[in-house]
Design a protein around this motif. Sequence first.
Motif, PDB file in Angstrom:
ATOM      1  N   VAL A  69     -19.017   4.095  -8.091  1.00  0.00           N
ATOM      2  CA  VAL A  69     -17.903   3.360  -7.490  1.00  0.00           C
ATOM      3  C   VAL A  69     -17.388   2.303  -8.461  1.00  0.00           C
ATOM      4  O   VAL A  69     -18.179   1.546  -9.046  1.00  0.00           O
ATOM      5  N   ALA A  70     -16.077   2.242  -8.620  1.00  0.00           N
ATOM      6  CA  ALA A  70     -15.422   1.173  -9.367  1.00  0.00           C
ATOM      7  C   ALA A  70     -14.705   0.268  -8.376  1.00  0.00           C
ATOM      8  O   ALA A  70     -13.894   0.747  -7.574  1.00  0.00           O
ATOM      9  N   LEU A  71     -15.019  -1.015  -8.421  1.00  0.00           N
ATOM     10  CA  LEU A  71     -14.321  -2.005  -7.596  1.00  0.00           C
ATOM     11  C   LEU A  71     -13.448  -2.825  -8.526  1.00  0.00           C
ATOM     12  O   LEU A  71     -13.955  -3.515  -9.415  1.00  0.00           O
ATOM     13  N   VAL A  72     -12.134  -2.730  -8.341  1.00  0.00           N
ATOM     14  CA  VAL A  72     -11.178  -3.324  -9.279  1.00  0.00           C
ATOM     15  C   VAL A  72     -10.510  -4.529  -8.645  1.00  0.00           C
ATOM     16  O   VAL A  72      -9.809  -4.411  -7.639  1.00  0.00           O
ATOM     17  N   GLY A  73     -10.727  -5.698  -9.236  1.00  0.00           N
ATOM     18  CA  GLY A  73     -10.083  -6.918  -8.789  1.00  0.00           C
ATOM     19  C   GLY A  73      -8.748  -7.117  -9.461  1.00  0.00           C
ATOM     20  O   GLY A  73      -8.265  -6.253 -10.223  1.00  0.00           O
ATOM     21  N   ASN A  74      -8.149  -8.265  -9.223  1.00  0.00           N
ATOM     22  CA  ASN A  74      -6.776  -8.506  -9.674  1.00  0.00           C
ATOM     23  C   ASN A  74      -6.663  -9.627 -10.705  1.00  0.00           C
ATOM     24  O   ASN A  74      -5.597 -10.230 -10.855  1.00  0.00           O
ATOM     25  N   ALA A  75      -7.732  -9.896 -11.428  1.00  0.00           N
ATOM     26  CA  ALA A  75      -7.668 -10.931 -12.460  1.00  0.00           C
ATOM     27  C   ALA A  75      -6.659 -10.551 -13.538  1.00  0.00           C
ATOM     28  O   ALA A  75      -6.626  -9.405 -14.004  1.00  0.00           O
ATOM     29  N   GLN A  76      -5.835 -11.513 -13.933  1.00  0.00           N
ATOM     30  CA  GLN A  76      -4.858 -11.248 -14.986  1.00  0.00           C
ATOM     31  C   GLN A  76      -5.519 -10.877 -16.303  1.00  0.00           C
ATOM     32  O   GLN A  76      -4.943 -10.168 -17.131  1.00  0.00           O
ATOM     33  N   SER A  77      -6.751 -11.322 -16.503  1.00  0.00           N
ATOM     34  CA  SER A  77      -7.457 -11.025 -17.748  1.00  0.00           C
ATOM     35  C   SER A  77      -7.725  -9.539 -17.934  1.00  0.00           C
ATOM     36  O   SER A  77      -7.958  -9.078 -19.060  1.00  0.00           O
ATOM     37  N   ASP A  91     -16.221   8.156  -9.269  1.00  0.00           N
ATOM     38  CA  ASP A  91     -15.991   9.026  -8.113  1.00  0.00           C
ATOM     39  C   ASP A  91     -15.051   8.371  -7.110  1.00  0.00           C
ATOM     40  O   ASP A  91     -14.187   9.035  -6.526  1.00  0.00           O
ATOM     41  N   ILE A  92     -15.255   7.082  -6.872  1.00  0.00           N
ATOM     42  CA  ILE A  92     -14.441   6.332  -5.919  1.00  0.00           C
ATOM     43  C   ILE A  92     -13.932   5.069  -6.611  1.00  0.00           C
ATOM     44  O   ILE A  92     -14.717   4.292  -7.162  1.00  0.00           O
ATOM     45  N   VAL A  93     -12.625   4.856  -6.573  1.00  0.00           N
ATOM     46  CA  VAL A  93     -12.013   3.642  -7.126  1.00  0.00           C
ATOM     47  C   VAL A  93     -11.435   2.838  -5.974  1.00  0.00           C
ATOM     48  O   VAL A  93     -10.579   3.327  -5.226  1.00  0.00           O
ATOM     49  N   ILE A  94     -11.922   1.608  -5.821  1.00  0.00           N
ATOM     50  CA  ILE A  94     -11.475   0.722  -4.741  1.00  0.00           C
ATOM     51  C   ILE A  94     -10.689  -0.419  -5.346  1.00  0.00           C
ATOM     52  O   ILE A  94     -11.165  -1.098  -6.258  1.00  0.00           O
ATOM     53  N   ARG A  95      -9.480  -0.642  -4.842  1.00  0.00           N
ATOM     54  CA  ARG A  95      -8.637  -1.733  -5.337  1.00  0.00           C
ATOM     55  C   ARG A  95      -8.347  -2.691  -4.185  1.00  0.00           C
ATOM     56  O   ARG A  95      -8.392  -2.317  -3.016  1.00  0.00           O
ATOM     57  N   CYS A  96      -8.026  -3.941  -4.541  1.00  0.00           N
ATOM     58  CA  CYS A  96      -7.900  -5.008  -3.557  1.00  0.00           C
ATOM     59  C   CYS A  96      -6.451  -5.458  -3.388  1.00  0.00           C
ATOM     60  O   CYS A  96      -5.738  -5.671  -4.383  1.00  0.00           O
ATOM     61  N   ASN A  97      -6.026  -5.589  -2.133  1.00  0.00           N
ATOM     62  CA  ASN A  97      -4.733  -6.178  -1.779  1.00  0.00           C
ATOM     63  C   ASN A  97      -3.579  -5.512  -2.503  1.00  0.00           C
ATOM     64  O   ASN A  97      -3.466  -4.289  -2.479  1.00  0.00           O
ATOM     65  N   ALA A 172     -18.017 -19.995   3.154  1.00  0.00           N
ATOM     66  CA  ALA A 172     -17.255 -20.252   4.375  1.00  0.00           C
ATOM     67  C   ALA A 172     -16.079 -19.290   4.517  1.00  0.00           C
ATOM     68  O   ALA A 172     -15.715 -18.905   5.617  1.00  0.00           O
ATOM     69  N   ARG A 173     -15.482 -18.906   3.388  1.00  0.00           N
ATOM     70  CA  ARG A 173     -14.317 -18.030   3.426  1.00  0.00           C
ATOM     71  C   ARG A 173     -14.344 -17.110   2.213  1.00  0.00           C
ATOM     72  O   ARG A 173     -13.698 -17.373   1.208  1.00  0.00           O
ATOM     73  N   PRO A 174     -15.086 -16.033   2.278  1.00  0.00           N
ATOM     74  CA  PRO A 174     -15.193 -15.132   1.125  1.00  0.00           C
ATOM     75  C   PRO A 174     -13.883 -14.413   0.840  1.00  0.00           C
ATOM     76  O   PRO A 174     -13.088 -14.154   1.744  1.00  0.00           O
ATOM     77  N   SER A 175     -13.678 -14.083  -0.420  1.00  0.00           N
ATOM     78  CA  SER A 175     -12.471 -13.367  -0.822  1.00  0.00           C
ATOM     79  C   SER A 175     -12.583 -11.895  -0.444  1.00  0.00           C
ATOM     80  O   SER A 175     -13.668 -11.379  -0.133  1.00  0.00           O
ATOM     81  N   THR A 176     -11.453 -11.214  -0.491  1.00  0.00           N
ATOM     82  CA  THR A 176     -11.439  -9.778  -0.193  1.00  0.00           C
ATOM     83  C   THR A 176     -12.362  -9.017  -1.130  1.00  0.00           C
ATOM     84  O   THR A 176     -13.135  -8.157  -0.713  1.00  0.00           O
ATOM     85  N   GLY A 177     -12.276  -9.329  -2.426  1.00  0.00           N
ATOM     86  CA  GLY A 177     -13.109  -8.647  -3.407  1.00  0.00           C
ATOM     87  C   GLY A 177     -14.585  -8.866  -3.153  1.00  0.00           C
ATOM     88  O   GLY A 177     -15.396  -7.944  -3.289  1.00  0.00           O
ATOM     89  N   PHE A 178     -14.952 -10.102  -2.780  1.00  0.00           N
ATOM     90  CA  PHE A 178     -16.354 -10.393  -2.518  1.00  0.00           C
ATOM     91  C   PHE A 178     -16.844  -9.634  -1.290  1.00  0.00           C
ATOM     92  O   PHE A 178     -17.958  -9.095  -1.292  1.00  0.00           O
ATOM     93  N   MET A 179     -16.031  -9.577  -0.240  1.00  0.00           N
ATOM     94  CA  MET A 179     -16.441  -8.857   0.956  1.00  0.00           C
ATOM     95  C   MET A 179     -16.608  -7.370   0.679  1.00  0.00           C
ATOM     96  O   MET A 179     -17.546  -6.738   1.171  1.00  0.00           O
ATOM     97  N   SER A 206      -2.320 -10.662  -7.633  1.00  0.00           N
ATOM     98  CA  SER A 206      -2.164 -10.250  -6.245  1.00  0.00           C
ATOM     99  C   SER A 206      -1.645 -11.347  -5.325  1.00  0.00           C
ATOM    100  O   SER A 206      -1.380 -11.098  -4.158  1.00  0.00           O
ATOM    101  N   GLY A 207      -1.489 -12.564  -5.831  1.00  0.00           N
ATOM    102  CA  GLY A 207      -1.048 -13.652  -4.968  1.00  0.00           C
ATOM    103  C   GLY A 207      -0.523 -14.813  -5.779  1.00  0.00           C
ATOM    104  O   GLY A 207      -0.517 -14.788  -7.017  1.00  0.00           O
ATOM    105  N   ASP A 208      -0.095 -15.851  -5.082  1.00  0.00           N
ATOM    106  CA  ASP A 208       0.524 -16.998  -5.734  1.00  0.00           C
ATOM    107  C   ASP A 208      -0.437 -18.147  -6.010  1.00  0.00           C
ATOM    108  O   ASP A 208      -0.066 -19.137  -6.618  1.00  0.00           O
ATOM    109  N   HIS A 209      -1.675 -18.028  -5.554  1.00  0.00           N
ATOM    110  CA  HIS A 209      -2.618 -19.126  -5.711  1.00  0.00           C
ATOM    111  C   HIS A 209      -3.031 -19.317  -7.166  1.00  0.00           C
ATOM    112  O   HIS A 209      -3.046 -18.371  -7.967  1.00  0.00           O
ATOM    113  N   THR A 210      -3.385 -20.549  -7.498  1.00  0.00           N
ATOM    114  CA  THR A 210      -3.994 -20.886  -8.772  1.00  0.00           C
ATOM    115  C   THR A 210      -5.449 -21.269  -8.500  1.00  0.00           C
ATOM    116  O   THR A 210      -5.887 -21.316  -7.344  1.00  0.00           O
TER     117      THR A 210
END
Length: 239
Positions: A69-77, A91-97, A172-179, A206-210
């Motif tokens: 499984v590949a879990l792909v986040g949205n880091a600009q790096s 086999d499985i590629v999972i992407r977030c948001n 307290a509030r995990p990110s989508t990628g962490f979950m 994937s979003g406007d936050h810094t």
Amino acid sequence: MAMNHQNSSPPDIGNRNRPHTELIDRIPIPPRRRPRPSKIQALWARLSLAISPLPNAADALQTLKGKKVALVGNAQSLTLQKYGSQIDSHDIVIRCNRAVLKAADSHGTKTDWFALSQHVDLEMIQQRNASRALWFSQNRKYLPFWMVQRQFSSHLLTAEEYRSICVGSGLARPSTGFMMFHLAIESDCEMLTLYGFDFFKSNSTSGDHTATTTPHNFSAEEAVITERAKRDTRVTICI
């Protein structure tokens, strides 16, 4: 940490006669604005889910058994890397948001699952040839209406599952990628490789936050994930 994969040509998506760069160019980038459902849609969604709930997110994990499984986040790096063929070889590629694909050589083109806490259109899900979508946000206000209508194989993270992740990680509030990481690592997958996870050392596509405005504690998430990677040989973080 980096995994030593042999490079292989990533599978085509959609029209097999088109180059991957063109495939990425034609994939629409969903808007950052969260569309609000109409009052009728919102009421219908609540009634529908109360009568016939969507399957739990954990129910999807059985399909990861024995899979790489590949879990792909949205880091600009991630745009600075050349992990595209490695990502697509899983086999499985999972992407977030919003899962913006900047280039085939950095991001790959394959998408099997979407892990969502932001609204995306069903059209984009279908154009990516994805097979499954998981909704993680406990705020059902922005739950895509196509999920409620059962137009796609969809799953919801239940309140119990959410609390379990929060308590188990101390977040307290995990990110989508962490979950998604938490669920995937609890499955019987053969291998779990993370790409595009720099824990907000660069901003997100994937979003406007810094780093100063994000509601998530990425330092804590990094500590949990890196500690798990040290004691679980299935986990690799590609930076």
